[in-house]
Design a protein around this motif. Structure first.
Motif, short mmCIF file in Angstrom:
data_model
loop_
_atom_site.label_atom_id
_atom_site.label_comp_id
_atom_site.label_asym_id
_atom_site.label_seq_id
_atom_site.Cartn_x
_atom_site.Cartn_y
_atom_site.Cartn_z
N LEU B 328 0.87 -1.17 0.00
CA LEU B 328 0.00 0.00 0.00
C LEU B 328 0.91 1.23 0.00
O LEU B 328 1.58 1.51 0.97
N LEU B 329 0.98 1.91 -1.13
CA LEU B 329 1.91 3.03 -1.27
C LEU B 329 1.16 4.32 -1.53
O LEU B 329 0.07 4.32 -2.09
N GLU B 330 1.80 5.41 -1.16
CA GLU B 330 1.17 6.71 -1.30
C GLU B 330 1.42 7.22 -2.72
O GLU B 330 2.55 7.47 -3.11
N SER B 331 0.36 7.39 -3.50
CA SER B 331 0.57 7.84 -4.88
C SER B 331 0.47 9.36 -4.97
O SER B 331 1.11 9.98 -5.79
N ASP B 332 -0.38 9.94 -4.15
CA ASP B 332 -0.44 11.38 -3.97
C ASP B 332 -0.51 11.57 -2.47
O ASP B 332 -0.77 10.61 -1.76
N PRO B 333 -0.31 12.79 -1.98
CA PRO B 333 -0.44 12.96 -0.53
C PRO B 333 -1.81 12.47 -0.06
O PRO B 333 -2.84 12.83 -0.66
N ASP B 334 -1.83 11.64 0.95
CA ASP B 334 -3.06 11.10 1.53
C ASP B 334 -3.87 10.23 0.58
O ASP B 334 -5.06 10.03 0.78
N HIS B 335 -3.28 9.74 -0.45
CA HIS B 335 -3.97 8.81 -1.34
C HIS B 335 -3.12 7.55 -1.46
O HIS B 335 -2.07 7.56 -2.07
N TRP B 336 -3.58 6.48 -0.80
CA TRP B 336 -2.80 5.25 -0.72
C TRP B 336 -3.43 4.19 -1.62
O TRP B 336 -4.63 3.97 -1.58
N VAL B 337 -2.56 3.53 -2.41
CA VAL B 337 -3.06 2.54 -3.36
C VAL B 337 -2.19 1.30 -3.32
O VAL B 337 -0.96 1.40 -3.23
N ARG B 338 -2.84 0.14 -3.39
CA ARG B 338 -2.10 -1.13 -3.42
C ARG B 338 -2.21 -1.70 -4.83
O ARG B 338 -3.18 -2.38 -5.15
N CYS B 339 -1.25 -1.38 -5.69
CA CYS B 339 -1.35 -1.81 -7.08
C CYS B 339 0.02 -1.73 -7.72
O CYS B 339 0.80 -0.81 -7.44
N HIS B 340 0.32 -2.70 -8.64
CA HIS B 340 1.62 -2.70 -9.30
C HIS B 340 1.68 -1.75 -10.48
O HIS B 340 2.75 -1.45 -10.99
N LEU B 341 0.53 -1.31 -10.98
CA LEU B 341 0.54 -0.41 -12.14
C LEU B 341 1.23 0.90 -11.78
O LEU B 341 1.19 1.32 -10.63
N LYS B 342 1.80 1.56 -12.79
CA LYS B 342 2.43 2.85 -12.54
C LYS B 342 1.35 3.89 -12.25
O LYS B 342 0.26 3.83 -12.80
N VAL B 343 1.69 4.85 -11.42
CA VAL B 343 0.70 5.84 -10.99
C VAL B 343 0.04 6.52 -12.19
O VAL B 343 -1.18 6.60 -12.29
N GLU B 344 0.86 6.96 -13.15
CA GLU B 344 0.30 7.67 -14.30
C GLU B 344 -0.65 6.78 -15.09
O GLU B 344 -1.69 7.20 -15.55
N GLU B 345 -0.26 5.50 -15.20
CA GLU B 345 -1.08 4.56 -15.95
C GLU B 345 -2.43 4.36 -15.27
O GLU B 345 -3.48 4.34 -15.90
#
Lengths: 399, 362
Positions: B328-345
């Motif tokens: 579970l990684l932070e893709s934007d401040p306070d937005h956490w996502v658990r996914c292997h896809l690149k953030v932009e994608e």
């Protein structure tokens, strides 16, 4: 009745009353719960009629009465042109080939001691029908058609998830190629992602086999997705019935407005900009002792003296749009907010409930500018089908 | 497991200000041993809620959302399940607290309302007496005073003719009315945290709207923090400040409500949002459901738990989705996502899907 058309289902003035008995050694009938009270509806081949209402509105009893699972007290039900209300259980048997049912709870609708194969085979056995290629082949094809793995023929219902069980129920219902399927809340027990799968399956089957659905549900968004026409029930009576586009974009009955305004929209921005919100406090009145006149008047923001005296008939106000109300109201005339404190059995003399209304003008004064934005959002929200394209009076500017 | 389990504190997602969350759950695990093997009902859940805010936990059946709530309430039976991790409520750790002290907190600091009001109302006792008991279990206060308080609370939650209904038995009330009684009982000791597990699922839309307005009003008055557990994305949009989406016992996306509905990044969230029939959009010819079924908690996939139902896993180079559990990684401040896809994608996918949805048929 006058109807000689090819309607798959034709229901006229259906009434189902349950007797209320007194206690004591010799119980006497002292009243009746009018679960269904004068419902008329019809269905063409390949058509879906959504029947919506709150719990206690009588929608499920209506559905069961139509299939004679509950014997109606009066009225007429014709399936494929044949009157069935006075048929004996034995004589109903051939009718069951034409009209089937899908139940809400896929856990209780399947016998846990029978294999999937046996469950789907049952209709063929009972009706002594052999499909081309034999029963087993027919069952395997059905399983495949509804998205079940035919290899699971010998498994038991408890080995399946809710969505798969509902597929078993659907396979059983379509086995004999019925003309009508009564669906009683078929997706309300399912997870969201599964719900969509089942709705798509039902729609595909309808296209393929021309089945007519009577779709009973309380979820207005689900009903909108699948129905061609919608009927709104309240306390045993139909309040409003119209083609789908009309009932969602141009409802006229205060009760339909209340229902639509209560549905949460999965979008925080639109949620905040709702144009009008009608909040009903209190519950449905008891069906044993329904209000005089219009049954909805005890919770209605439009109620007036007349509503307590006169039962409003179901009148056709636009082609195909029937409304049972003395004071129908259009979307653009709704107040910004209406709070209704329902009348209870404790205040029998009152004719109209306590209503607090915030008009659009007041709301606009309160939050200058914001209301205008809200109106825009609501129009978008109601944007649907032809009604919206013509713009109708939704876009009419209000002073 | 993920980095979270090795460094519990540094990897913890905190929505909003990180200073001092009122409630913070840290790497929570709940494991049930069953005949078929260990069931990881909750697998490393970390979240936090600020005082007075509403956090919604969304998920389908089996996603672990209810077990998470029960663990916070201390309702998971420790004899049949293992609970590890930390739950901090206002500076106090709950998991390792002795049972006695937990019980004192329950009903006083933390209260819970359930989907079925009969699960917290006793059918044999008058509702007034049950609420009086809830008061007197926690506070030394006279019977008459407790009864007065009960009556006020019943009126407060909108029960008509409360002075008569106070002596009613649960079966004499309608579903919506019982729900109100349960809410009255939950709020009678002004708890700081209210956990609502599907509080309106069994109710009609008109009553549901009443109950949600009631919870929001009482929250405003008492400053209660609310955790709302639900599967209904419409309700979430209506009442929540932040949302945690759970799948297969893990949080797969965590963000503020506006962000999550605006640009969901986890394909599961996107799938959920696009498979709900909606009244505010043009009618699509067909719904776009997530294919397949939710995973069995006994046989979870080795890689990303959502991979078997995901439409986009092949866009990830290599076989990461099949073999590696994403963090579970932070893709934007306070937005956490658990996914292997690149953030932009992910963002592009969300924009594309939303475009299609908005375009819809008819």
């Amino acid at each position: 009745m006058t109807n000689q058309t090819s309607d798959v289902l034709d229901v006229t003035d259906l009434r189902t009353y349950f007797p209320v008995r007194s206690r004591g050694l010799i119980p006497r009938t002292i009243g009746a719960v009018k679960a269904v009270d004068g419902v008329s509806l019809s269905l063409d081949a390949g058509e879906t009629l959504g029947l919506v209402g709150e719990s206690g509105s009588g929608k499920t009893t209506a559905a069961r009465s139509i299939l004679m699972l509950v014997r109606p007290t009066g009225g007429s039900v014709k399936i494929d042109g044949e009157e069935i209300t006075d048929l004996s259980a034995r004589k109903l048997m051939p009718i069951r080939r034409k009209a089937q049912m899908i139940f809400q709870d896929p856990y209780n609708a399947l016998n846990p001691r029978h294999t999937v194969g046996a469950i789907i085979t049952a209709p063929f056995k009972v009706q002594k029908v052999v499909p081309p290629g034999g029963v087993k082949k027919g069952v395997l094809e059905l399983m495949e058609r509804v998205g079940l793995n035919p290899e699971h023929y010998n498994r038991y219902p408890n080995e399946f998830s809710g969505g798969q069980r509902q597929r078993i129920g659907i396979a059983r219902a379509i086995a004999l190629r019925p003309k009508l399927i009564v669906c009683d809340e078929p997706v309300s027990a399912l997870d969201v992602s599964i719900q969509a799968q089942i709705l798509n399956l039902l729609r595909d089957l309808q296209k393929e086999f021309g089945i007519a659905y009577l779709f009973v549900a309380h979820d207005l968004a689900v009903v909108r997705q699948i129905s061609h026409r919608v009927a709104v029930m309240y306390l045993g009576k139909i309040m409003e019935t119209a083609p789908r586009e009309l009932i969602y974009s141009r409802p006229l009955h205060p009760y339909t407005h209340s229902l639509l305004s209560a549905v949460p929209v999965p979008d925080p921005k639109r949620q905040a900009h709702r144009k009008s919100r009608i909040v009903l406090h209190g519950d449905l009145p008891s069906p044993i002792d329904p209000p005089s006149g219009c049954v909805f008047r005890t919770r209605c923001f439009q109620a007036q003296e007349r509503c307590a005296v006169e039962v409003p008939p179901l009148v056709e106000l636009a082609p195909g749009h029937h409304v049972a109300c003395h004071f129908p109201i259009a979307v653009e005339d709704l107040p910004a907010r209406a709070e209704v404190q329902a009348l209870t059995a404790d205040d029998p003399q009152e004719a109209t409930p306590d209503v607090q209304i915030v008009s659009r003008e007041e709301a606009a004064d309160g939050a200058a500018g914001a209301a205008g934005k809200g109106r825009g959002a609501q129009e978008e929200a109601l944007d649907e089908g032809g009604a919206a394209e013509e713009g109708v009076s939704l876009n009419k500017p209000r002073a | 497991m993920t980095a979270t389990s090795e460094e519990p504190l540094s990897g913890m997602p905190i929505v909003g200000s990180a200073d001092r969350p009122f409630l913070s759950v840290n790497d929570l695990h709940v494991t049930f041993p069953t005949e078929d093997g260990l069931v990881q009902a909750v697998d490393g859940v970390s979240l936090s809620v600020e005082r007075g805010k509403t956090l919604a936990i969304v998920g389908e059946s089996g996603s672990g959302k209810s077990v998470t709530a029960q663990a916070i309430m201390g309702l998971v039976n420790r004899k049949s399940a293992t609970v590890t991790g930390e739950i901090w409520l206002d500076g106090q750790e709950l998991i390792n607290l002795p049972q006695r002290e937990v019980q004192e907190l329950m009903g006083m600091e933390i209260a819970m309302i359930f989907q079925d009001p009969m699960s917290s109302l006793h059918p044999f006792y008058r509702i007034g007496d049950q609420i009086v008991e809830a008061i007197r279990a926690h506070r030394s206060i006279g019977k008459a005073a407790a009864r007065r308080e009960t009556l006020e609370m019943l009126q407060h939650v909108g029960i008509p003719a409360a002075e008569r209904r106070i002596d009613a038995y649960p079966h004499q009330l309608s579903g919506g009315m019982r729900q109100r009684v349960m809410i009255a009982m939950a709020l009678i000791n002004s708890p700081q945290l209210l956990i609502a597990d599907e509080p309106t699922t069994a109710l009609d839309v008109t009553v549901q709207a009443q109950i949600l307005e009631l919870i929001a009003r009482l929250q405003g008055e008492f400053g209660t923090t609310v955790i709302l557990i639900t599967h209904d994305l419409g309700i979430v949009a209506d009442v929540a400040d932040d949302v945690a989406v759970m799948y297969g016992g893990r949080i797969v996306e965590l963000a503020s409500t506006t962000t999550l509905y605006d640009l969901p990044e986890m394909p599961y969230t996107l799938g959920l949002l696009s498979s709900v029939p909606r009244m505010d959009q043009k009618l699509p010819e067909r719904l776009d459901p997530i294919r397949g079924n939710p995973p069995s908690p006994i046989r979870l996939p080795k890689g990303c738990v959502f991979q078997p139902r995901c439409d986009y896993w092949q866009r990830v180079p290599g076989e990461a989705c099949l073999t590696v559990r994403p963090d579970l990684l932070e893709s934007d401040p306070d937005h956490w996502v658990r996914c292997h896809l690149k953030v932009e994608e992910r963002k592009q996918i969300a924009r594309d899907v939303k475009q299609i949805l908005a375009g819809g048929g008819e």
